[in-house]
Design a protein around this motif. Structure first.
Motif, mmCIF file in Angstrom:
data_model
loop_
_atom_site.group_PDB
_atom_site.id
_atom_site.type_symbol
_atom_site.label_atom_id
_atom_site.label_comp_id
_atom_site.label_asym_id
_atom_site.label_seq_id
_atom_site.Cartn_x
_atom_site.Cartn_y
_atom_site.Cartn_z
ATOM 1 N N GLY A 99 36.417 58.366 31.343
ATOM 2 C CA GLY A 99 36.761 57.346 30.359
ATOM 3 C C GLY A 99 37.543 56.183 30.956
ATOM 4 N N ILE A 100 37.577 56.108 32.287
ATOM 5 C CA ILE A 100 38.326 55.056 32.974
ATOM 6 C C ILE A 100 37.391 53.904 33.328
ATOM 7 C CG2 ILE A 100 39.670 54.483 35.037
ATOM 8 C CD1 ILE A 100 40.583 57.439 35.062
ATOM 9 N N ALA A 101 37.846 52.686 33.072
ATOM 10 C CA ALA A 101 37.051 51.491 33.347
ATOM 11 C C ALA A 101 37.473 50.867 34.674
ATOM 12 C CB ALA A 101 37.224 50.478 32.226
ATOM 13 N N THR A 102 36.494 50.499 35.493
ATOM 14 C CA THR A 102 36.752 49.769 36.728
ATOM 15 C C THR A 102 36.340 48.319 36.530
ATOM 16 O OG1 THR A 102 36.394 51.740 38.105
ATOM 17 C CG2 THR A 102 36.246 49.599 39.187
ATOM 18 N N LEU A 103 37.310 47.441 36.632
ATOM 19 C CA LEU A 103 37.097 46.004 36.467
ATOM 20 C C LEU A 103 37.018 45.381 37.864
ATOM 21 C CD1 LEU A 103 37.093 43.227 35.101
ATOM 22 C CD2 LEU A 103 39.541 43.510 34.650
ATOM 23 N N THR A 104 35.868 44.826 38.193
ATOM 24 C CA THR A 104 35.631 44.294 39.540
ATOM 25 C C THR A 104 35.500 42.775 39.506
ATOM 26 O OG1 THR A 104 34.465 46.325 40.163
ATOM 27 C CG2 THR A 104 34.137 44.403 41.568
ATOM 28 N N MET A 105 36.311 42.108 40.344
ATOM 29 C CA MET A 105 36.177 40.663 40.508
ATOM 30 C C MET A 105 35.058 40.390 41.496
ATOM 31 S SD MET A 105 40.217 39.566 40.769
ATOM 32 C CE MET A 105 40.646 40.895 41.917
ATOM 33 N N CYS A 106 34.147 39.483 41.159
ATOM 34 C CA CYS A 106 32.993 39.240 42.027
ATOM 35 C C CYS A 106 32.638 37.755 42.053
ATOM 36 C CB CYS A 106 31.799 40.091 41.612
ATOM 37 S SG CYS A 106 31.496 40.188 39.837
ATOM 38 N N ARG A 107 33.640 36.936 42.357
ATOM 39 C CA ARG A 107 33.383 35.505 42.532
ATOM 40 C C ARG A 107 33.413 35.166 44.025
ATOM 41 N NH1 ARG A 107 36.990 30.243 42.494
ATOM 42 N NH2 ARG A 107 35.261 28.766 42.646
ATOM 43 N N PRO A 108 32.254 34.886 44.623
ATOM 44 C CA PRO A 108 32.247 34.546 46.038
ATOM 45 C C PRO A 108 32.882 33.166 46.271
ATOM 46 C CG PRO A 108 30.029 34.351 45.073
ATOM 47 C CD PRO A 108 30.926 34.912 44.021
ATOM 48 N N PRO A 109 33.436 32.933 47.479
ATOM 49 C CA PRO A 109 33.441 33.903 48.588
ATOM 50 C C PRO A 109 34.661 34.811 48.602
ATOM 51 C CG PRO A 109 34.177 31.772 49.378
ATOM 52 C CD PRO A 109 33.842 31.583 47.920
#
Length: 279
Positions: free
Chosen positions: A34-44
């Motif tokens: 039930g844990i959410a992983t929030l990933t930043m993905c703005r290159p570079p």
């Protein structure tokens, strides 16, 4: 803080990937924990520009509204967690956009630092300035070796606002925090562990996420509401101070960033980055 939003749900194994088109973040919920992983993905380098900040704020709200058990913040970049505030937002800024930019940064900090769910950062790369702000806004930090973290604003001729300092002081002893802020010091992973800026070291991003999950899982037998209220009482004074001073904080930032000396310094810094890129 709990605002509804339209989500596109895609199932990947035991995880659900929540995303919307053209977003600069992804949210993946583990169905088992039930844990959410929030990933930043703005290159570079996950530079915190207006669009990334808005996506971060929206994603944090999505996680809370979907009643996830916790939030892990990380990066899709293998060597950069976040390079901090996007200098291009502050160099020769557009009047309306710079206001929206700083207001969005305030929103992200209020949402992350004041989140009702347990939060942890899997720091899988360098984390200067605004990247450090995001990491220290979380309750727990796990970092990979051979990277650096810190609030290095003074090295760029910038003064960290009081609420940046609040996050730093929630993690470090005052004497260490004050000296590091004045020096604009960047800590290596080993140094950060020694002073308490991070809680654990992991060899891989996957291991870091596992350690963050274990931290969040340590609250499994604790009443969620009691835990959330306890956390928010600890952080209430810091959060309320920014709420009370949002307008003044914005105007202070606008005045400072438009000073000729500051603009000159930002310009020189951008030129140095261009030279590095050519070499």
């Amino acid at each position: 803080m709990l605002r509804s939003s339209l989500l596109t749900l895609t199932r990947i194994g035991s995880n659900r990937l929540m995303s919307t088109a053209a977003k600069l973040t992804t949210v993946e919920v583990n169905d088992k924990t039930g844990i959410a992983t929030l990933t930043m993905c703005r290159p570079p380098v996950n530079g915190l520009n207006l669009e990334l900040l808005k996506d971060l704020s929206q994603s944090i709200d999505e996680i809370e509204s979907n009643k996830s058990r916790g939030l892990i913040l990380t990066s899709s970049n293998p060597t950069i967690f976040s390079a901090g505030l996007d200098i291009l937002e502050m160099y020769k800024p557009d009047k309306e956009r710079i206001r929206a930019f700083w207001t969005s940064l305030q929103d992200v900090w209020l949402a992350l630092y004041g989140s009702s769910v347990p939060t942890a950062a899997a720091i899988n790369g360098h984390s200067p300035a605004g990247g450090c702000l995001l990491a220290t806004s979380c309750e727990y930090r796990v970092m990979l070796p051979k990277f650096t973290i810190g609030l290095n604003e003074t090295q760029l001729g910038i003064v960290a606002p009081k609420w940046f300092m609040s996050s730093f002081l929630s993690v470090l002893p005052r004497r260490i925090a004050e000296r590091a802020l004045n020096q604009g010091r960047m800590f290596t992973t080993e140094e950060a562990l020694q002073v308490g800026l991070i809680d654990e070291v992991a060899n891989t991003k996957e291991e870091a996420i596992e350690k963050c999950s274990a931290f969040i899982g340590s609250f499994a037998k604790v009443n969620p509401l009691a835990r959330a209220l306890t956390k928010q009482q600890f952080r209430a004074a810091d959060l309320q101070q920014l709420e009370n001073e949002r307008v003044q904080d914005l105007e202070k930032f606008l005045f400072f960033v438009n000073q000729p000396a500051v603009q000159k310094g930002l310009g020189l810094y951008l030129e140095s980055l261009k030279k590095k890129a050519k070499n």
